[in-house]
Design an enzyme around this catalytic site. Structure first.
Site, PDB file in Angstrom:
ATOM      1  N   GLU A 100       0.851  -1.195   0.000  1.00 42.45           N
ATOM      2  CA  GLU A 100       0.000   0.000   0.000  1.00 42.45           C
ATOM      3  C   GLU A 100       0.888   1.248   0.000  1.00 42.45           C
ATOM      4  O   GLU A 100       1.969   1.245   0.582  1.00 42.45           O
ATOM      5  CB  GLU A 100      -0.887  -0.063   1.260  1.00 42.45           C
ATOM      6  CG  GLU A 100      -1.738   1.130   1.567  1.00 42.45           C
ATOM      7  CD  GLU A 100      -2.829   1.412   0.551  1.00 42.45           C
ATOM      8  OE1 GLU A 100      -2.490   1.567  -0.624  1.00 42.45           O
ATOM      9  OE2 GLU A 100      -4.006   1.520   0.959  1.00 42.45           O
ATOM     10  N   ASP A 104      -3.582   5.362   6.105  1.00 50.77           N
ATOM     11  CA  ASP A 104      -4.060   6.629   6.662  1.00 50.77           C
ATOM     12  C   ASP A 104      -5.047   6.325   7.796  1.00 50.77           C
ATOM     13  O   ASP A 104      -4.618   5.991   8.903  1.00 50.77           O
ATOM     14  CB  ASP A 104      -4.674   7.420   5.502  1.00 50.77           C
ATOM     15  CG  ASP A 104      -5.100   8.827   5.867  1.00 50.77           C
ATOM     16  OD1 ASP A 104      -4.446   9.445   6.715  1.00 50.77           O
ATOM     17  OD2 ASP A 104      -6.093   9.315   5.306  1.00 50.77           O
ATOM     18  N   LYS A 132       0.850   6.849   8.083  1.00 50.43           N
ATOM     19  CA  LYS A 132       0.391   8.098   8.715  1.00 50.43           C
ATOM     20  C   LYS A 132      -0.284   7.729  10.023  1.00 50.43           C
ATOM     21  O   LYS A 132      -1.506   7.695  10.125  1.00 50.43           O
ATOM     22  CB  LYS A 132      -0.658   8.761   7.809  1.00 50.43           C
ATOM     23  CG  LYS A 132      -0.123   9.730   6.792  1.00 50.43           C
ATOM     24  CD  LYS A 132      -1.260  10.666   6.377  1.00 50.43           C
ATOM     25  CE  LYS A 132      -1.240  10.971   4.921  1.00 50.43           C
ATOM     26  NZ  LYS A 132      -2.359  11.852   4.528  1.00 50.43           N
ATOM     27  N   PHE A 153      -0.369  15.776   3.775  1.00 52.31           N
ATOM     28  CA  PHE A 153      -0.862  15.218   2.525  1.00 52.31           C
ATOM     29  C   PHE A 153       0.303  15.165   1.554  1.00 52.31           C
ATOM     30  O   PHE A 153       0.959  16.170   1.304  1.00 52.31           O
ATOM     31  CB  PHE A 153      -2.026  16.039   1.950  1.00 52.31           C
ATOM     32  CG  PHE A 153      -2.739  15.277   0.873  1.00 52.31           C
ATOM     33  CD1 PHE A 153      -3.746  14.375   1.201  1.00 52.31           C
ATOM     34  CD2 PHE A 153      -2.385  15.423  -0.462  1.00 52.31           C
ATOM     35  CE1 PHE A 153      -4.385  13.625   0.222  1.00 52.31           C
ATOM     36  CE2 PHE A 153      -3.018  14.678  -1.455  1.00 52.31           C
ATOM     37  CZ  PHE A 153      -4.023  13.784  -1.112  1.00 52.31           C
ATOM     38  N   ARG A 166       1.242  11.778  -9.896  1.00 48.62           N
ATOM     39  CA  ARG A 166       1.702  10.392  -9.685  1.00 48.62           C
ATOM     40  C   ARG A 166       3.089  10.151 -10.264  1.00 48.62           C
ATOM     41  O   ARG A 166       3.833   9.291  -9.807  1.00 48.62           O
ATOM     42  CB  ARG A 166       0.737   9.392 -10.337  1.00 48.62           C
ATOM     43  CG  ARG A 166      -0.623   9.309  -9.676  1.00 48.62           C
ATOM     44  CD  ARG A 166      -1.343   8.052 -10.157  1.00 48.62           C
ATOM     45  NE  ARG A 166      -2.770   8.079  -9.886  1.00 48.62           N
ATOM     46  CZ  ARG A 166      -3.341   7.730  -8.744  1.00 48.62           C
ATOM     47  NH1 ARG A 166      -2.592   7.350  -7.733  1.00 48.62           N
ATOM     48  NH2 ARG A 166      -4.650   7.782  -8.600  1.00 48.62           N
TER      49      ARG A 166
END
Ligand code: IMP
Ligand code: MG
Length: 177
Positions: A100, A104, A132, A153, A166
């Site tokens: 992953e 989050d 995170k 972020f 990306r």
């Protein structure tokens, strides 16, 4: 205006990936592993990690919608958009390692762990490029962690903001003002 600030350079990421791959190579030596890429954000991390593994490994791809597909806030509703070819009970004898980009709130991984448990693998673990930890809402343990971060972020290295950024070769924080 969007401001990008370098957080993890390509060199730092490469060094962390070498260490992560070493741990994963040791953990799964002699075992049958299905390395599962969580689309789309993990594509770059997944391929960089994959080519550092020194044993035979199967690959699989899943896709979930959790971040509402747009914006910076989690929707709390997780939907499985794409599954691997193995159905219920069909992963007997094999181990699963999810790859992953960012763990989050933990909602996406909680959903995927529950769904994959029905396929009855020997084990299910998780490697995250970024953990995170300050944002967690459900209890999800990231077994192998690239970078730990309380909150921010980030984009680049496969990760997006509304499908942008990306392709950036490193990880940047994004702030909008
Ligand atoms: P969770 O279900 O809240 O853990 O959400 C995890 C997913 O949200 C990740 O797989 C990412 O696709 C996305 N996400 C979370 N934080 C960020 C970020 O900082 N940048 C880009 N995508 C993020
Ligand atoms: Mg993702």
């Amino acid at each position: 205006m969007a401001t990008l600030t370098l957080l993890f350079s390509k060199e730092e990421i490469d060094t962390r990936l070498d260490a992560l791959a070493k741990e994963i190579n040791a953990e799964y030596a002699g075992k049958e592993l299905v390395l599962v890429c969580v689309l789309k954000g993990a594509i770059v991390f997944f391929s960089e990690l994959l080519r550092r593994l020194d044993f035979d490994v199967e690959v699989g791809f899943v896709r979930v919608a959790s971040y509402g597909l747009h914006g910076m806030e989690s929707s709390n509703q997780v939907q499985l958009l794409q599954d691997i070819e193995y159905g219920e009970g069909e992963l007997a004898g094999k181990h699963v390692l999810f790859v992953e980009d960012i763990v989050d709130t933990g909602q996406s991984m909680q959903h995927l762990f529950a769904h994959f448990a029905k396929k009855k693998p020997e084990s299910i673990k998780l490697v995250g490029l970024v953990d995170k930890y300050g944002r967690r809402q459900v209890e999800i343990h990231t077994d192998f962690v690239g970078f730990r971060m309380e909150d921010a972020f980030v984009v680049g290295y496969g990760m997006d903001y509304m499908e942008r950024y990306r392709n950036l070769p490193a990880v940047y924080t994004l702030s909008l003002d």
